[in-house]
Motif scaffolding. Structure first.
Motif, PDB file in Angstrom:
ATOM      1  N   VAL A   1      30.038  42.863  28.272  1.00  9.12           N
ATOM      2  CA  VAL A   1      30.598  42.807  29.414  1.00  9.12           C
ATOM      3  C   VAL A   1      32.103  43.291  29.130  1.00  9.12           C
ATOM      4  CG1 VAL A   1      31.853  41.605  31.397  1.00  9.12           C
ATOM      5  CG2 VAL A   1      29.552  40.822  30.645  1.00  9.12           C
TER       6      VAL A   1
ATOM      7  N   THR B   1      29.835  34.523  32.332  1.00 10.88           N
ATOM      8  CA  THR B   1      30.533  34.355  31.218  1.00 10.88           C
ATOM      9  C   THR B   1      31.722  33.299  31.221  1.00 10.88           C
ATOM     10  OG1 THR B   1      31.534  36.306  31.536  1.00 10.88           O
ATOM     11  CG2 THR B   1      29.728  36.405  30.224  1.00 10.88           C
TER      12      THR B   1
ATOM     13  N   GLN C   1      34.322  30.864  30.471  1.00 13.39           N
ATOM     14  CA  GLN C   1      34.524  29.877  29.140  1.00 13.39           C
ATOM     15  C   GLN C   1      34.749  28.679  29.366  1.00 13.39           C
ATOM     16  OE1 GLN C   1      33.853  31.870  25.960  1.00 13.39           O
ATOM     17  NE2 GLN C   1      33.077  32.756  27.572  1.00 13.39           N
TER      18      GLN C   1
ATOM     19  N   GLN D   1      38.193  27.782  30.774  1.00  7.77           N
ATOM     20  CA  GLN D   1      38.444  28.269  32.064  1.00  7.77           C
ATOM     21  C   GLN D   1      37.689  27.363  33.090  1.00  7.77           C
ATOM     22  OE1 GLN D   1      36.609  32.323  31.368  1.00  7.77           O
ATOM     23  NE2 GLN D   1      38.675  32.995  30.798  1.00  7.77           N
TER      24      GLN D   1
ATOM     25  N   SER E   1      44.153  36.309  29.072  1.00  5.25           N
ATOM     26  CA  SER E   1      43.177  35.085  28.810  1.00  5.25           C
ATOM     27  C   SER E   1      42.303  34.558  29.891  1.00  5.25           C
ATOM     28  CB  SER E   1      43.922  33.822  28.308  1.00  5.25           C
ATOM     29  OG  SER E   1      44.919  33.643  29.423  1.00  5.25           O
ATOM     30  N   GLY E   2      42.381  35.329  31.266  1.00  2.00           N
ATOM     31  CA  GLY E   2      41.391  34.915  32.298  1.00  2.00           C
ATOM     32  C   GLY E   2      42.000  34.174  33.437  1.00  2.00           C
ATOM     33  N   LYS E   3      43.381  34.147  33.464  1.00  4.52           N
ATOM     34  CA  LYS E   3      44.056  33.527  34.452  1.00  4.52           C
ATOM     35  C   LYS E   3      43.577  33.699  35.699  1.00  4.52           C
ATOM     36  CE  LYS E   3      48.125  34.231  32.683  1.00  4.52           C
ATOM     37  NZ  LYS E   3      47.755  34.874  31.612  1.00  4.52           N
ATOM     38  N   THR E   4      43.822  35.130  35.944  1.00  8.12           N
ATOM     39  CA  THR E   4      43.479  35.508  37.435  1.00  8.12           C
ATOM     40  C   THR E   4      42.125  35.377  37.659  1.00  8.12           C
ATOM     41  OG1 THR E   4      45.242  36.943  37.232  1.00  8.12           O
ATOM     42  CG2 THR E   4      43.793  37.472  38.896  1.00  8.12           C
ATOM     43  N   SER E   5      41.133  35.472  36.691  1.00  5.33           N
ATOM     44  CA  SER E   5      39.820  35.487  36.650  1.00  5.33           C
ATOM     45  C   SER E   5      39.426  34.128  37.382  1.00  5.33           C
ATOM     46  CB  SER E   5      39.044  35.861  35.693  1.00  5.33           C
ATOM     47  OG  SER E   5      39.489  37.390  35.344  1.00  5.33           O
TER      48      SER E   5
ATOM     49  N   GLU F   1      50.906  34.838  38.086  1.00  2.00           N
ATOM     50  CA  GLU F   1      52.155  35.054  37.564  1.00  2.00           C
ATOM     51  C   GLU F   1      53.317  34.104  37.900  1.00  2.00           C
ATOM     52  OE1 GLU F   1      52.211  37.838  35.460  1.00  2.00           O
ATOM     53  OE2 GLU F   1      50.188  38.593  36.063  1.00  2.00           O
TER      54      GLU F   1
ATOM     55  N   ARG G   1      41.027  40.338  27.304  1.00  4.03           N
ATOM     56  CA  ARG G   1      41.153  41.989  27.953  1.00  4.03           C
ATOM     57  C   ARG G   1      41.047  42.900  26.785  1.00  4.03           C
ATOM     58  NH1 ARG G   1      45.974  41.669  30.448  1.00  4.03           N
ATOM     59  NH2 ARG G   1      44.893  41.290  32.286  1.00  4.03           N
TER      60      ARG G   1
ATOM     61  N   GLY H   1      49.560  41.923  35.735  1.00  8.40           N
ATOM     62  CA  GLY H   1      48.237  41.453  36.330  1.00  8.40           C
ATOM     63  C   GLY H   1      47.215  42.452  36.411  1.00  8.40           C
TER      64      GLY H   1
ATOM     65  N   GLU I   1      44.992  45.984  34.660  1.00 11.02           N
ATOM     66  CA  GLU I   1      44.640  46.480  33.208  1.00 11.02           C
ATOM     67  C   GLU I   1      44.090  47.928  33.099  1.00 11.02           C
ATOM     68  OE1 GLU I   1      41.975  43.294  32.400  1.00 11.02           O
ATOM     69  OE2 GLU I   1      40.182  44.255  33.207  1.00 11.02           O
TER      70      GLU I   1
ATOM     71  N   ARG J   1      48.345  45.520  28.815  1.00 14.61           N
ATOM     72  CA  ARG J   1      47.595  46.112  29.802  1.00 14.61           C
ATOM     73  C   ARG J   1      46.380  46.690  29.351  1.00 14.61           C
ATOM     74  NH1 ARG J   1      48.180  42.533  32.510  1.00 14.61           N
ATOM     75  NH2 ARG J   1      49.344  41.884  30.704  1.00 14.61           N
TER      76      ARG J   1
HETATM   77  N1  LIG Z   1      35.286  34.560  30.802  1.00 20.70           N
HETATM   78  C1  LIG Z   1      35.143  35.828  31.000  1.00 20.70           C
HETATM   79  N2  LIG Z   1      34.190  36.710  30.831  1.00 20.70           N
HETATM   80  C2  LIG Z   1      34.198  37.937  31.071  1.00 20.70           C
HETATM   81  N3  LIG Z   1      35.377  38.620  31.154  1.00 20.70           N
HETATM   82  C3  LIG Z   1      36.607  37.783  31.263  1.00 20.70           C
HETATM   83  C4  LIG Z   1      36.574  36.513  31.147  1.00 20.70           C
HETATM   84  N4  LIG Z   1      37.926  36.029  31.014  1.00 20.70           N
HETATM   85  C5  LIG Z   1      38.543  37.036  31.158  1.00 20.70           C
HETATM   86  N5  LIG Z   1      37.819  38.147  31.193  1.00 20.70           N
HETATM   87  C6  LIG Z   1      38.117  39.522  31.555  1.00 20.70           C
HETATM   88  O1  LIG Z   1      39.600  39.690  30.820  1.00 20.70           O
HETATM   89  C7  LIG Z   1      40.378  40.455  31.332  1.00 20.70           C
HETATM   90  C8  LIG Z   1      41.634  39.598  31.608  1.00 20.70           C
HETATM   91  O2  LIG Z   1      41.388  38.851  32.520  1.00 20.70           O
HETATM   92  P1  LIG Z   1      42.770  38.370  33.766  1.00 20.70           P
HETATM   93  O3  LIG Z   1      43.108  39.528  34.290  1.00 20.70           O
HETATM   94  O4  LIG Z   1      42.178  37.316  34.449  1.00 20.70           O
HETATM   95  O5  LIG Z   1      43.611  37.835  32.601  1.00 20.70           O
HETATM   96  P2  LIG Z   1      44.984  37.147  32.944  1.00 20.70           P
HETATM   97  O6  LIG Z   1      45.330  35.992  32.093  1.00 20.70           O
HETATM   98  O7  LIG Z   1      45.412  36.929  34.211  1.00 20.70           O
HETATM   99  O8  LIG Z   1      46.118  38.408  32.394  1.00 20.70           O
HETATM  100  P3  LIG Z   1      47.401  38.651  32.501  1.00 20.70           P
HETATM  101  O9  LIG Z   1      48.313  37.659  32.495  1.00 20.70           O
HETATM  102  O10 LIG Z   1      47.611  39.691  31.573  1.00 20.70           O
HETATM  103  O11 LIG Z   1      47.370  39.380  33.975  1.00 20.70           O
HETATM  104  C9  LIG Z   1      39.707  40.893  32.723  1.00 20.70           C
HETATM  105  O12 LIG Z   1      39.026  42.042  32.481  1.00 20.70           O
HETATM  106  C10 LIG Z   1      38.567  39.883  32.831  1.00 20.70           C
HETATM  107  O13 LIG Z   1      37.507  40.390  33.601  1.00 20.70           O
END
Ligand SMILES: Nc1ncnc2c1ncn2[C@@H]1O[C@H](COP(=O)(O)OP(=O)(O)OP(=O)(O)O)[C@@H](O)[C@H]1O
Length: 770
Positions: A197, A212, A214, A217, A237-241, A546, A605, A711, A713, A742
């Motif tokens: 992915v 996927t 984690q 998360q 680290s996937g916060k927004t996701s 954010e 990311r 936020g 990428e 980014r």
């Molecule tokens: N568990 C996961 N499975 C697949 N992709 C993931 C997973 N967690 C994060 N990602 C991917 O990692 C990237 C970063 O995720 P996201 O934007 O949510 O992070 P973030 O912590 O909000 O980042 P930032 O603080 O830099 O904005 C995205 O492309 C997201 O799809």
């Protein structure tokens, strides 16, 4: 046939069989939909025929009303069912394309066989409606898919914890109904699937991570108990996701109690709004409400004042220098603090005794109630009442006075003049009002007089109406002057040394109906305490992305603005870029009793090489771990002068485009610099300039200031200026980190002259220097 081949064959057969069931269900549901559609259309068409309308007697009117209500309810119910079934069809369509992504085999304690649990976007029963063919990913049992690897496993239900043994964990890639691959997973969930992915290109729309998610998360997504859920997570680290998956989870879990209308996501900029807008619909849910904090505050001020945007404030801080900048910074930091909120609260307490400033209530330039009278009345009311209640009572008192005065006013000459200018319809209406009265002993003269009286009354009423409306909104309190008085009521040691100058600036601004960003939250907070509660009680969950860019004061304000909401704050202190964030108070520290704090350290990311380099830019970042995905080392190119730098940057863009990258960003420090860069780039190739108002970004080449890239990428990122002039000051460290993080696959940096000290200090093995 090997074991693996047999597994693949069996799973392929199951996918086919599930699809057959989906197809049959779809046909059945589509048939139902057609039938219902016709019924709804029929009901709408014949609505009035089936209603008994009789308005002769009171009883008949009641009966008519009841009949109308019944018919409307029937129509409403059918329409709702129609919508529900329509949604079911949409879900089946989604399942048709991708029925599930995971499987776990689980043997519950005491059971004699394994249960095969297939996890997908929505639940699906077999045709007899007896067994689950697919479990919704949000169902309690599905949580094991995210939380455990094969071995002992458990999940929570309303009745308690169910324990057992997970004997298999498998992941699938199914595209357009076809099983393309399967992975049996071990320790963590699907490294192989995650590799697959994350290896893809960046997209202009965020993707759902449902297959996927984690374990850590998942804790964010499924948390139900914390009043304030606080997530400190590294970049990527996937916060927004996780935040978006959480919304989907809440909508599923509390589906009887909340809808998307009860959830708000506060996001950093309009670009981000559109970036994430597809995730929930993809999961089959409606989008929550979305706003930037700026838009929320602007709406609070109802467009009466022009307010500086946080980005304008930021741009100022990045470009200004000298004493003026230092003064403003001190003001920004103090006005962001809980100290300042406490100061305002203390002054509000004092204003209960005296101190608020009022305005005369005037009509046609004539003073009707003077500010002194209003003040005496206001402060004669019991001071145990909150200010806003007293404002309410004072408003009622003023309205009464206005009405009384209005009766006298009808005799004035100006009213007669206005009557003469009235429309014909007004005369007709006044005449018909007269007809309704008992007129047995009136002659023509009397009738004309009475008609004129009615019209005079209307003239005054109409003119008074807007004034009364304003009084009811407590416009007789001079909030701005009271706010200014509050600012200078006392001098406290924690106030900045230049408080008087800062006050003068605020005053000058307020007079010209302008507000600096740092004044907006304190002003609105103060105003609401004085004029009355404007909170939104319908919101049950607020998610703040954010969150590191929110001040302690802003967060306290939001808690008050959404009093019935649980808060989820997601942020990264290493990406704090607003000026007020440099002070000690940090909303992500989450050290209150009702907070639950989760930290995310793995970054998904960027490639391992990019993460290894970017963590070098920070002071305390040992814990950040890259996800194991390899790429090239970031590059740093030192150019001999501007001309060479431009040539090298353009060359790099071309080569990245040739490599097939779809989203490439040239990131500059400020909006001014990105405009300049865009100017020379666009002479050579197509490029989009991203500004504060851009609401959607496209594939291709974008030129963007670092703070707007938050936020989102890109496949490849170019920082065309990493000199010490651009990122030299300690306050610019986080901006540099934000810009570099980014990048998903490639990061290239350029400089002329001295290098940024943050890169200078980084381990040179983490990048290639040219
Ligand atoms: N568990 C996961 N499975 C697949 N992709 C993931 C997973 N967690 C994060 N990602 C991917 O990692 C990237 C970063 O995720 P996201 O934007 O949510 O992070 P973030 O912590 O909000 O980042 P930032 O603080 O830099 O904005 C995205 O492309 C997201 O799809």
């Amino acid at each position: 046939m090997t074991e693996d081949e047999k597994d693949l064959k069996d799973e392929q057969a199951r996918v086919a069989s599930v699809q057959e069931t989906i197809e049959k269900k779809r046909e059945k549901t589509a048939g139902l939909i057609q039938g219902l559609r016709e019924k709804v259309i029929d009901l709408r068409k014949n609505f009035w025929e089936d209603v008994t309308v009789n308005l002769d007697e009171a009883d008949d009117v009641n009966e008519t009303q009841a009949s109308l209500k019944q018919q409307a309810e029937l129509l409403g119910e059918r329409e709702r069912t129609h919508q529900q079934i329509h949604n079911e069809v949409k879900t089946l369509d989604r399942l048709q394309r991708n029925p599930y992504f995971g499987r776990i085999d689980f043997r519950e304690e005491g059971a004699d066989h394994d249960e095969e649990i297939y996890v997908g976007l929505a639940s699906l029963m077999d045709e007899k409606e007896e067994d689950f063919l697919i479990y919704d990913w949000r169902a309690p049992i599905s949580s094991m898919y995210y939380d455990f690897s094969p071995g002992g496993a458990s999940y929570e239900t309303i009745e308690g914890k169910i324990q057992g043994d997970m004997t298999l964990k498998r992941q699938f890639i199914i595209r357009n109904g076809k099983l393309e691959a399967l992975f049996d997973t071990g320790v963590t969930i699907g490294d192989s699937l995650l590799q697959y992915v994350l290896g893809g290109n960046a997209s202009t729309e965020m993707k759902s991570i449902v297959a996927t998610i984690q374990k850590e998360q998942n804790q964010i997504i499924r948390n139900e108990s914390a009043a304030n859920l606080i997530v400190q997570g590294a970049a990527g680290s996937g916060k927004t996701s996780a935040a978006l998956q959480r919304v989907a989870y809440l909508l599923y879990h509390y589906r009887d109690r909340i809808t998307a209308e009860n959830i708000v996501l506060l996001s950093p900029n309009p670009l981000f709004n559109s970036y994430v807008s597809n995730v929930l619909p993809e999961l089959g849910e409606d989008n929550m409400k979305q706003a930037t904090f700026y838009a929320h505050m602007d709406a609070q001020l109802e467009g009466r004042e022009t307010i500086e945007t946080p980005f304008e404030q930021m741009e100022y801080m990045l470009l200004a220098s000298g004493e003026e900048k230092e003064q403003r910074l001190a003001g920004i930091q103090y006005k962001a603090s809980l100290d300042f909120k406490r100061y305002i609260d203390d002054k509000l307490e004092e204003f209960k005794q005296a101190g608020l400033i009022f305005k005369d209530v005037s009509f046609r330039k004539q003073r009707i109630v003077s500010k002194q009278e209003i003040q005496s009345h206001f402060y004669s009311l019991s001071n145990s009442l909150p200010l806003s209640n007293r404002a309410e009572l004072t408003a009622a008192w003023i309205v009464e006075k206005l009405q009384l005065w209005g009766e006298w006013e009808t005799r004035k000459d100006w009213v007669r003049e206005e009557v003469e200018l009235m429309e014909k319809e007004d005369y007709v209406q006044a005449f018909s009002e007269l007809q309704k009265k008992d007129r047995t002993d009136t002659d023509d003269f009397e009738e004309n007089k009475q008609e004129e009286e009615i019209l005079r009354k209307w003239v005054v009423e109409r003119k008074l109406r807007p004034l009364i409306k304003k009084v009811r909104k407590h416009a007789f309190i001079n909030v701005k002057k009271s706010y200014l008085r509050m600012l200078t009521a006392e001098r406290r040691p924690e106030m900045p040394a230049s408080w008087t100058d800062l006050y003068e600036t605020t005053k000058k601004n307020l007079i010209r109906k302008y507000m600096n960003w740092e004044d907006v939250t304190p002003f609105v907070y103060f105003r609401d305490k004085v004029l009355g509660d404007r909170s939104d009680k319908t919101i049950r969950y607020v998610l703040i992305d954010e969150a590191q860019d929110y001040s302690a004061f802003q967060f306290a304000y939001l808690q008050q603005a959404f009093p019935n909401a649980r808060m989820t704050l997601l942020g990264d202190i290493n990406q704090a870029i607003q000026a007020h964030a440099l002070t000690g108070e940090n909303v992500l520290s989450g050290n209150t009793a009702d907070s639950h704090r989760i930290e995310l350290w793995r970054s998904y990311r960027s490639t391992r090489q990019i993460v290894d380099f970017t963590k070098e830019l920070l002071d305390h970042a040992k814990q950040i771990q890259p996800f194991n995905r390899d790429g090239e080392l970031p590059t740093l190119t030192k150019a001999n002068g501007e001309t060479e730098r431009r040539r090298l940057v353009l060359e790099k863009i071309r080569s990245l485009q040739e490599s097939g990258y779809e989203t490439i960003a040239v990131i500059a420090k400020t909006s001014k610099e990105s405009k300049e860069a865009h100017n020379w780039i666009k002479e050579e190739m197509e490029a989009d300039l991203i500004t504060e108002t851009t609401s959607q970004y496209k594939k291709g080449l974008s030129v963007i200031p670092a703070y707007l890239a938050k936020g989102i990428e890109f496949d490849a990122v170019i920082l065309y200026d990493v000199s010490d002039e651009a990122y030299g000051h300690e306050s610019e460290r986080t901006l540099l980190y934000t810009a570099c993080t980014r990048a998903m696959h490639e990061l290239h940096m350029y400089s002329v002259g001295n290098l940024s000290p943050f890169i200078e200090a980084a381990d040179s093995a983490t990048y290639t220097s040219k």
